[in-house]
Design a protein around this motif. Structure first.
Motif, PDB file in Angstrom:
ATOM      1  N   GLY A  29       0.822  -1.212   0.000  1.00  0.00           N
ATOM      2  CA  GLY A  29       0.000   0.000   0.000  1.00  0.00           C
ATOM      3  C   GLY A  29       0.852   1.255   0.000  1.00  0.00           C
ATOM      4  N   LEU A  30       1.935   1.212   0.763  1.00  0.00           N
ATOM      5  CA  LEU A  30       2.876   2.334   0.767  1.00  0.00           C
ATOM      6  C   LEU A  30       3.565   2.465  -0.578  1.00  0.00           C
ATOM      7  CD1 LEU A  30       4.659   4.530   2.036  1.00  0.00           C
ATOM      8  CD2 LEU A  30       6.102   2.703   2.968  1.00  0.00           C
ATOM      9  N   ASP A  31       4.072   1.371  -1.119  1.00  0.00           N
ATOM     10  CA  ASP A  31       4.907   1.455  -2.317  1.00  0.00           C
ATOM     11  C   ASP A  31       4.104   1.747  -3.583  1.00  0.00           C
ATOM     12  OD1 ASP A  31       7.842   1.209  -2.768  1.00  0.00           O
ATOM     13  OD2 ASP A  31       7.177  -0.139  -4.357  1.00  0.00           O
ATOM     14  N   ILE A  32       2.847   1.322  -3.625  1.00  0.00           N
ATOM     15  CA  ILE A  32       2.048   1.513  -4.831  1.00  0.00           C
ATOM     16  C   ILE A  32       1.095   2.695  -4.697  1.00  0.00           C
ATOM     17  CG2 ILE A  32       0.254   0.475  -6.285  1.00  0.00           C
ATOM     18  CD1 ILE A  32       3.100  -0.624  -6.756  1.00  0.00           C
ATOM     19  N   SER A  33       0.361   2.773  -3.603  1.00  0.00           N
ATOM     20  CA  SER A  33      -0.668   3.803  -3.452  1.00  0.00           C
ATOM     21  C   SER A  33      -0.208   5.017  -2.654  1.00  0.00           C
ATOM     22  CB  SER A  33      -1.915   3.202  -2.793  1.00  0.00           C
ATOM     23  OG  SER A  33      -2.436   2.157  -3.583  1.00  0.00           O
ATOM     24  N   GLY A  34       0.947   4.907  -2.015  1.00  0.00           N
ATOM     25  CA  GLY A  34       1.430   6.026  -1.205  1.00  0.00           C
ATOM     26  C   GLY A  34       0.760   6.125   0.143  1.00  0.00           C
ATOM     27  N   SER A  35       0.190   5.020   0.630  1.00  0.00           N
ATOM     28  CA  SER A  35      -0.482   5.019   1.928  1.00  0.00           C
ATOM     29  C   SER A  35       0.535   5.135   3.062  1.00  0.00           C
ATOM     30  CB  SER A  35      -1.277   3.726   2.109  1.00  0.00           C
ATOM     31  OG  SER A  35      -2.204   3.550   1.073  1.00  0.00           O
ATOM     32  N   ARG A  36       0.241   5.973   4.037  1.00  0.00           N
ATOM     33  CA  ARG A  36       1.043   6.132   5.250  1.00  0.00           C
ATOM     34  C   ARG A  36       2.505   6.466   4.943  1.00  0.00           C
ATOM     35  NH1 ARG A  36       0.027   0.952   8.867  1.00  0.00           N
ATOM     36  NH2 ARG A  36       1.243   2.215  10.319  1.00  0.00           N
ATOM     37  N   PRO A  37       2.778   7.463   4.105  1.00  0.00           N
ATOM     38  CA  PRO A  37       4.170   7.750   3.738  1.00  0.00           C
ATOM     39  C   PRO A  37       5.023   8.275   4.894  1.00  0.00           C
ATOM     40  CG  PRO A  37       2.733   9.469   2.911  1.00  0.00           C
ATOM     41  CD  PRO A  37       1.840   8.382   3.437  1.00  0.00           C
ATOM     42  N   LYS A  74      10.804   3.018 -13.631  1.00  0.00           N
ATOM     43  CA  LYS A  74       9.542   3.199 -14.363  1.00  0.00           C
ATOM     44  C   LYS A  74       8.405   2.402 -13.739  1.00  0.00           C
ATOM     45  CE  LYS A  74      11.676   4.214 -18.837  1.00  0.00           C
ATOM     46  NZ  LYS A  74      11.746   3.847 -20.282  1.00  0.00           N
ATOM     47  N   LEU A  75       8.418   2.283 -12.409  1.00  0.00           N
ATOM     48  CA  LEU A  75       7.403   1.481 -11.737  1.00  0.00           C
ATOM     49  C   LEU A  75       5.992   1.970 -12.045  1.00  0.00           C
ATOM     50  CD1 LEU A  75       6.618  -0.791  -9.762  1.00  0.00           C
ATOM     51  CD2 LEU A  75       6.727   0.928  -7.944  1.00  0.00           C
ATOM     52  N   ALA A  76       5.767   3.274 -11.973  1.00  0.00           N
ATOM     53  CA  ALA A  76       4.412   3.800 -12.186  1.00  0.00           C
ATOM     54  C   ALA A  76       3.885   3.381 -13.551  1.00  0.00           C
ATOM     55  CB  ALA A  76       4.404   5.315 -12.033  1.00  0.00           C
ATOM     56  N   GLU A  77       4.696   3.532 -14.558  1.00  0.00           N
ATOM     57  CA  GLU A  77       4.280   3.188 -15.924  1.00  0.00           C
ATOM     58  C   GLU A  77       4.089   1.691 -16.085  1.00  0.00           C
ATOM     59  OE1 GLU A  77       6.453   3.116 -20.299  1.00  0.00           O
ATOM     60  OE2 GLU A  77       7.025   4.672 -18.856  1.00  0.00           O
ATOM     61  N   GLU A  78       5.048   0.906 -15.635  1.00  0.00           N
ATOM     62  CA  GLU A  78       5.003  -0.541 -15.857  1.00  0.00           C
ATOM     63  C   GLU A  78       3.918  -1.216 -15.026  1.00  0.00           C
ATOM     64  OE1 GLU A  78       8.845  -2.282 -15.312  1.00  0.00           O
ATOM     65  OE2 GLU A  78       9.816  -0.918 -16.720  1.00  0.00           O
ATOM     66  N   PHE A  79       3.847  -0.886 -13.748  1.00  0.00           N
ATOM     67  CA  PHE A  79       2.854  -1.521 -12.888  1.00  0.00           C
ATOM     68  C   PHE A  79       1.448  -1.083 -13.282  1.00  0.00           C
ATOM     69  CE2 PHE A  79       0.326  -2.031  -9.014  1.00  0.00           C
ATOM     70  CZ  PHE A  79       0.616  -3.336  -8.674  1.00  0.00           C
ATOM     71  N   GLY A  80       1.296   0.204 -13.575  1.00  0.00           N
ATOM     72  CA  GLY A  80      -0.014   0.695 -13.997  1.00  0.00           C
ATOM     73  C   GLY A  80      -0.512  -0.007 -15.240  1.00  0.00           C
ATOM     74  N   ALA A  81       0.364  -0.186 -16.220  1.00  0.00           N
ATOM     75  CA  ALA A  81      -0.022  -0.858 -17.457  1.00  0.00           C
ATOM     76  C   ALA A  81      -0.358  -2.323 -17.208  1.00  0.00           C
ATOM     77  CB  ALA A  81       1.098  -0.741 -18.486  1.00  0.00           C
ATOM     78  N   LEU A  95      -0.338   6.244  -8.538  1.00  0.00           N
ATOM     79  CA  LEU A  95       1.029   5.994  -8.987  1.00  0.00           C
ATOM     80  C   LEU A  95       1.674   7.263  -9.527  1.00  0.00           C
ATOM     81  CD1 LEU A  95       0.510   2.565 -10.784  1.00  0.00           C
ATOM     82  CD2 LEU A  95       2.076   2.955  -8.865  1.00  0.00           C
ATOM     83  N   ALA A  96       0.917   8.027 -10.321  1.00  0.00           N
ATOM     84  CA  ALA A  96       1.466   9.239 -10.947  1.00  0.00           C
ATOM     85  C   ALA A  96       1.807  10.304  -9.912  1.00  0.00           C
ATOM     86  CB  ALA A  96       0.471   9.785 -11.957  1.00  0.00           C
ATOM     87  N   HIS A  97       1.049  10.339  -8.819  1.00  0.00           N
ATOM     88  CA  HIS A  97       1.253  11.376  -7.799  1.00  0.00           C
ATOM     89  C   HIS A  97       1.802  10.801  -6.502  1.00  0.00           C
ATOM     90  CE1 HIS A  97      -1.782  13.104 -10.577  1.00  0.00           C
ATOM     91  NE2 HIS A  97      -1.036  14.163 -10.437  1.00  0.00           N
ATOM     92  N   HIS A  98       2.456   9.660  -6.596  1.00  0.00           N
ATOM     93  CA  HIS A  98       3.025   9.014  -5.422  1.00  0.00           C
ATOM     94  C   HIS A  98       4.052   9.924  -4.759  1.00  0.00           C
ATOM     95  CE1 HIS A  98       4.922   6.023  -2.877  1.00  0.00           C
ATOM     96  NE2 HIS A  98       3.991   5.155  -3.222  1.00  0.00           N
ATOM     97  N   PRO A  99       4.027  10.032  -3.425  1.00  0.00           N
ATOM     98  CA  PRO A  99       5.002  10.914  -2.757  1.00  0.00           C
ATOM     99  C   PRO A  99       6.441  10.520  -3.011  1.00  0.00           C
ATOM    100  CG  PRO A  99       3.793   9.552  -1.160  1.00  0.00           C
ATOM    101  CD  PRO A  99       3.088   9.426  -2.467  1.00  0.00           C
ATOM    102  N   PHE A 100       6.714   9.257  -3.302  1.00  0.00           N
ATOM    103  CA  PHE A 100       8.086   8.823  -3.565  1.00  0.00           C
ATOM    104  C   PHE A 100       8.503   9.079  -5.006  1.00  0.00           C
ATOM    105  CE2 PHE A 100       7.717   5.340  -0.073  1.00  0.00           C
ATOM    106  CZ  PHE A 100       7.694   6.331   0.899  1.00  0.00           C
ATOM    107  N   GLU A 101       7.576   9.526  -5.848  1.00  0.00           N
ATOM    108  CA  GLU A 101       7.913   9.852  -7.235  1.00  0.00           C
ATOM    109  C   GLU A 101       8.419  11.282  -7.381  1.00  0.00           C
ATOM    110  OE1 GLU A 101       7.963   7.982  -9.929  1.00  0.00           O
ATOM    111  OE2 GLU A 101       7.036   6.162  -9.176  1.00  0.00           O
TER     112      GLU A 101
END
Length: 199
Positions: A132-140, A159-166, A192-198
């Motif tokens: 949840g943290l790594d994909i959705s940015g939950s509890r950053p 390119k996690l956001a692009e690859e995982f999203g696809a 994914l696009a607005h993830h705090p770790f991005e």
């Protein structure tokens, strides 16, 4: 909390799981599954979770997205169920008892639940909050900032956001009754696009 303090297990199942993930995943997905294990172990420390089966947690974490890989994609099963079945086969080869192999399946499947009660499944809970943290940015803010930065340097998102999203969008379109559809409908691509770790 330091990255060097978290050491993966070196059992046959643990080594085989990493070997398989390394052979099958892109660099971005491989970093994701290893980060997911690191976040899970960190949450275990922050939440003071006792009785964690660390070999099980590592094996499930490293294999939790293997069902997204073409070679292990199942025509009807959700990607987490397909990945869990890979974990069952791998741990059977490593000599795990049937009950513990079922636990590997449970943990992989439950990582995609909206939440997992730690009283039901502590490893499933830890992998669910970690992904949840790594994909959705939950509890950053839940983990120490210095530790988070250290992990992201060692295991960059690439390119996690692009690859995982696809990959999950494809799963949702082909298997509309699975958790992939819920994730996409719940705003996965935007998260994914607005993830705090991005940033």
């Amino acid at each position: 909390m330091r990255l060097q303090d978290l050491t993966p297990p070196t059992t046959p199942a643990a080594r085989a799981a990493l070997d398989l993930a390394t052979a099958c995943h892109t660099p971005a997905l491989l970093h994701h599954v290893v980060r997911s294990w690191l976040w899970a172990e960190a949450f275990a420390l922050v939440e003071d979770r006792r009785g964690v089966d660390h070999e099980l947690l590592w094996t499930a974490a490293v294999l939790h997205d293997i069902g997204l890989v073409a070679a292990y994609d199942n025509v009807t099963l959700s990607y987490e169920e397909a990945g869990g079945q890979v974990a069952v086969a791998l741990t059977a080869g490593a000599g795990w008892a049937a009950e513990r192999r079922q636990r590997a399946l449970d943990v992989v499947v439950r990582h995609n639940w909206p939440s997992v009660d730690p009283g039901l499944d502590v490893e499933g809970h830890l992998l669910e909050v970690a992904t949840g943290l790594d994909i959705s940015g939950s509890r950053p803010e839940a983990l120490p900032a210095d530790f988070v930065r250290e992990v992201l340097v060692a295991h960059p998102r690439l390119k996690l956001a692009e690859e995982f999203g696809a990959a999950v969008t494809d799963q949702a379109e082909r298997k509309p009754t699975t958790a992939a559809r819920r994730l996409v409908d719940g705003g996965l691509l935007d998260k994914l696009a607005h993830h705090p770790f991005e940033r």
